[in-house]
Design a protein around this motif. Structure first.
Motif, PDB file in Angstrom:
ATOM      1  N   ILE A  43     -33.004  58.322  71.420  1.00  0.00           N
ATOM      2  CA  ILE A  43     -32.579  58.905  72.422  1.00  0.00           C
ATOM      3  C   ILE A  43     -33.252  57.694  73.666  1.00  0.00           C
ATOM      4  O   ILE A  43     -34.150  58.041  75.019  1.00  0.00           O
ATOM      5  CB  ILE A  43     -33.411  59.940  73.163  1.00  0.00           C
ATOM      6  N   GLY A  44     -33.942  56.321  73.588  1.00  0.00           N
ATOM      7  CA  GLY A  44     -33.960  55.109  74.422  1.00  0.00           C
ATOM      8  C   GLY A  44     -35.349  55.111  73.978  1.00  0.00           C
ATOM      9  O   GLY A  44     -35.895  54.481  75.261  1.00  0.00           O
ATOM     10  N   ILE A  45     -36.627  55.472  73.265  1.00  0.00           N
ATOM     11  CA  ILE A  45     -37.834  55.373  73.075  1.00  0.00           C
ATOM     12  C   ILE A  45     -38.173  53.466  72.125  1.00  0.00           C
ATOM     13  O   ILE A  45     -37.463  54.170  70.925  1.00  0.00           O
ATOM     14  CB  ILE A  45     -38.444  56.627  72.810  1.00  0.00           C
ATOM     15  N   ASP A  46     -38.937  52.875  72.825  1.00  0.00           N
ATOM     16  CA  ASP A  46     -39.280  52.241  71.317  1.00  0.00           C
ATOM     17  C   ASP A  46     -40.097  52.362  70.773  1.00  0.00           C
ATOM     18  O   ASP A  46     -40.956  53.931  71.372  1.00  0.00           O
ATOM     19  CB  ASP A  46     -39.415  50.540  72.646  1.00  0.00           C
ATOM     20  N   SER A  47     -40.575  51.497  69.452  1.00  0.00           N
ATOM     21  CA  SER A  47     -41.591  52.021  68.984  1.00  0.00           C
ATOM     22  C   SER A  47     -42.330  50.570  68.092  1.00  0.00           C
ATOM     23  O   SER A  47     -41.590  49.636  68.428  1.00  0.00           O
ATOM     24  CB  SER A  47     -41.326  52.794  67.637  1.00  0.00           C
ATOM     25  N   CYS A  48     -42.743  50.304  67.340  1.00  0.00           N
ATOM     26  CA  CYS A  48     -43.459  49.611  66.816  1.00  0.00           C
ATOM     27  C   CYS A  48     -43.931  49.818  65.407  1.00  0.00           C
ATOM     28  O   CYS A  48     -45.420  50.412  65.607  1.00  0.00           O
ATOM     29  CB  CYS A  48     -44.866  48.492  67.351  1.00  0.00           C
ATOM     30  N   PRO A  49     -43.725  49.762  64.544  1.00  0.00           N
ATOM     31  CA  PRO A  49     -45.130  50.695  62.964  1.00  0.00           C
ATOM     32  C   PRO A  49     -45.937  49.311  62.971  1.00  0.00           C
ATOM     33  O   PRO A  49     -45.915  48.037  63.000  1.00  0.00           O
ATOM     34  CB  PRO A  49     -43.964  50.544  62.122  1.00  0.00           C
ATOM     35  N   ILE A  50     -47.046  49.262  62.335  1.00  0.00           N
ATOM     36  CA  ILE A  50     -48.315  49.017  62.073  1.00  0.00           C
ATOM     37  C   ILE A  50     -48.769  49.199  61.309  1.00  0.00           C
ATOM     38  O   ILE A  50     -49.309  50.127  60.684  1.00  0.00           O
ATOM     39  CB  ILE A  50     -49.032  48.691  63.571  1.00  0.00           C
ATOM     40  N   GLU A  51     -48.938  47.809  60.279  1.00  0.00           N
ATOM     41  CA  GLU A  51     -49.951  47.983  58.888  1.00  0.00           C
ATOM     42  C   GLU A  51     -51.087  47.166  59.187  1.00  0.00           C
ATOM     43  O   GLU A  51     -52.030  46.884  58.617  1.00  0.00           O
ATOM     44  CB  GLU A  51     -49.062  46.989  57.600  1.00  0.00           C
ATOM     45  N   GLY A  52     -51.673  45.732  60.406  1.00  0.00           N
ATOM     46  CA  GLY A  52     -51.819  45.074  60.793  1.00  0.00           C
ATOM     47  C   GLY A  52     -53.453  45.957  61.248  1.00  0.00           C
ATOM     48  O   GLY A  52     -53.845  45.882  62.516  1.00  0.00           O
ATOM     49  N   PHE A  53     -54.206  46.214  60.463  1.00  0.00           N
ATOM     50  CA  PHE A  53     -55.754  47.187  60.191  1.00  0.00           C
ATOM     51  C   PHE A  53     -56.660  47.026  59.275  1.00  0.00           C
ATOM     52  O   PHE A  53     -56.207  46.744  58.128  1.00  0.00           O
ATOM     53  CB  PHE A  53     -55.029  48.175  60.829  1.00  0.00           C
ATOM     54  N   GLN A  54     -57.500  47.371  59.261  1.00  0.00           N
ATOM     55  CA  GLN A  54     -58.800  47.239  58.690  1.00  0.00           C
ATOM     56  C   GLN A  54     -59.265  48.289  58.160  1.00  0.00           C
ATOM     57  O   GLN A  54     -59.704  49.196  58.627  1.00  0.00           O
ATOM     58  CB  GLN A  54     -60.109  46.842  58.993  1.00  0.00           C
ATOM     59  N   LYS A  55     -58.625  48.571  57.058  1.00  0.00           N
ATOM     60  CA  LYS A  55     -58.521  50.672  56.582  1.00  0.00           C
ATOM     61  C   LYS A  55     -59.909  50.770  56.339  1.00  0.00           C
ATOM     62  O   LYS A  55     -59.812  51.712  56.707  1.00  0.00           O
ATOM     63  CB  LYS A  55     -57.447  50.017  55.322  1.00  0.00           C
ATOM     64  N   GLU A  56     -60.763  49.988  56.045  1.00  0.00           N
ATOM     65  CA  GLU A  56     -61.793  51.027  55.765  1.00  0.00           C
ATOM     66  C   GLU A  56     -62.737  51.775  56.582  1.00  0.00           C
ATOM     67  O   GLU A  56     -63.390  52.431  57.167  1.00  0.00           O
ATOM     68  CB  GLU A  56     -62.671  50.102  54.368  1.00  0.00           C
ATOM     69  N   GLU A  57     -62.347  50.220  58.178  1.00  0.00           N
ATOM     70  CA  GLU A  57     -63.477  50.338  59.353  1.00  0.00           C
ATOM     71  C   GLU A  57     -62.676  51.310  59.637  1.00  0.00           C
ATOM     72  O   GLU A  57     -63.222  52.273  60.724  1.00  0.00           O
ATOM     73  CB  GLU A  57     -63.313  48.971  59.889  1.00  0.00           C
ATOM     74  N   ILE A  58     -61.154  51.169  59.931  1.00  0.00           N
ATOM     75  CA  ILE A  58     -59.938  52.523  60.624  1.00  0.00           C
ATOM     76  C   ILE A  58     -61.163  53.890  60.227  1.00  0.00           C
ATOM     77  O   ILE A  58     -60.703  55.034  60.769  1.00  0.00           O
ATOM     78  CB  ILE A  58     -58.850  52.781  60.754  1.00  0.00           C
ATOM     79  N   GLU A  59     -60.605  53.969  58.808  1.00  0.00           N
ATOM     80  CA  GLU A  59     -60.848  55.339  58.679  1.00  0.00           C
ATOM     81  C   GLU A  59     -62.630  55.473  58.975  1.00  0.00           C
ATOM     82  O   GLU A  59     -62.868  56.971  58.926  1.00  0.00           O
ATOM     83  CB  GLU A  59     -61.230  55.515  56.892  1.00  0.00           C
ATOM     84  N   ARG A  60     -63.669  54.653  58.722  1.00  0.00           N
ATOM     85  CA  ARG A  60     -64.840  54.529  59.196  1.00  0.00           C
ATOM     86  C   ARG A  60     -64.941  55.850  59.980  1.00  0.00           C
ATOM     87  O   ARG A  60     -65.681  57.195  60.555  1.00  0.00           O
ATOM     88  CB  ARG A  60     -65.846  53.960  59.227  1.00  0.00           C
ATOM     89  N   ILE A  61     -64.074  55.402  61.099  1.00  0.00           N
ATOM     90  CA  ILE A  61     -64.338  55.624  63.009  1.00  0.00           C
ATOM     91  C   ILE A  61     -63.884  57.031  63.140  1.00  0.00           C
ATOM     92  O   ILE A  61     -64.053  57.851  63.191  1.00  0.00           O
ATOM     93  CB  ILE A  61     -63.328  54.643  63.433  1.00  0.00           C
ATOM     94  N   LEU A  62     -62.627  57.588  62.200  1.00  0.00           N
ATOM     95  CA  LEU A  62     -61.978  58.422  62.726  1.00  0.00           C
ATOM     96  C   LEU A  62     -62.553  59.669  61.977  1.00  0.00           C
ATOM     97  O   LEU A  62     -62.872  60.847  62.101  1.00  0.00           O
ATOM     98  CB  LEU A  62     -60.413  58.540  61.726  1.00  0.00           C
ATOM     99  N   SER A  63     -63.114  59.751  60.551  1.00  0.00           N
ATOM    100  CA  SER A  63     -64.069  60.138  60.005  1.00  0.00           C
ATOM    101  C   SER A  63     -65.365  60.313  60.846  1.00  0.00           C
ATOM    102  O   SER A  63     -66.393  62.034  61.274  1.00  0.00           O
ATOM    103  CB  SER A  63     -64.359  59.790  58.902  1.00  0.00           C
TER     104      SER A  63
END
Length: 224
Positions: A164-184
């Motif tokens: 439907i003409g919408i762009d995207s980008c999959p991303i694995e470039g992150f620090q897993k433990e830090e992201i999970e800490r923030i989300l928690s």
């Protein structure tokens, strides 16, 4: 009336259109209806044994995005500019064990299986985890197997967006433990049941990409 050949060409054109968009036009927003459609293709995606180990967290809060940014090196341009930014969470190993309350709830209340069918499926699933794939002996391997299921939904959402003409980008470039800490800390993720699998940004491209490059069909396909 559209022919089957036309439909096929439209689908292939969407694959040609899709690329990993590094920076989005921050002034263009995806409509609610279009993004609901994208999320629905994720929700309806298949998963191993139909156990849907995923959760899709749509991060529209500028404050939360800014907190994620220092630990998301692969999303330096996407986090500030994407119309919609999604964190795909995956269930932890204890939830994916054959005897877990989550699996029993899935079979009974979501899949609505009769008791005798549930018992049979639990035995087959337990054998799959313990011997067929040997997943339960390593918690990280078990978690990554659940993450593999989320990538099916990820691919379907990106393809649906492209159609439907919408762009995207999959991303694995992150620090897993830090992201999970923030989300928690933000109360976004229940760390007792979920970990982060991947991220994906959606929006409208700011710049046109270079031509798509892929290996030829004879290099990646073998008939036997």
């Amino acid at each position: 009336m559209e022919t089957l050949a036309t439909t096929k060409q439209q689908i292939l054109s969407a694959y040609q259109f899709r690329h990993a968009t590094k920076e989005f036009d921050s002034h263009k927003k995806i409509s609610d209806a279009d993004f609901d459609f994208i999320l629905e293709t994720g929700r309806l995606s298949p998963s191993s044994f139909g156990f849907e180990p995923w959760k899709f967290v749509v991060v529209q809060s500028k404050a939360v995005r800014e907190k994620l940014l220092p630990y998301s090196w692969g999303a330096k341009k996407q986090l500030p500019t994407a119309s919609h930014f999604v964190l795909i969470l995956s269930r932890l190993p204890k939830d994916m064990a054959a005897s877990s309350g989550y699996i029993k709830d899935m079979m009974e209340n979501v899949q609505q299986l009769p008791a005798e069918v549930m018992q049979g499926k639990e035995k087959v699933y337990d054998a799959f985890l313990k011997s067929d794939f040997g997943l339960e002996e390593n918690e990280r391997v078990m978690f990554e197997w659940a993450c593999r299921q989320t990538y099916i939904a990820l691919g379907n959402m990106m393809t649906a967006a492209a159609q439907i003409g919408i762009d995207s980008c999959p991303i694995e470039g992150f620090q897993k433990e830090e992201i999970e800490r923030i989300l928690s800390e933000e109360g976004i993720m229940d760390a007792e049941h979920f970990g982060i699998s991947c991220m994906v940004a959606f929006g409208y491209r700011l710049n046109e990409p270079r031509d798509k490059t892929r290996r030829s069909a004879d290099q990646v396909i073998e008939w036997v």
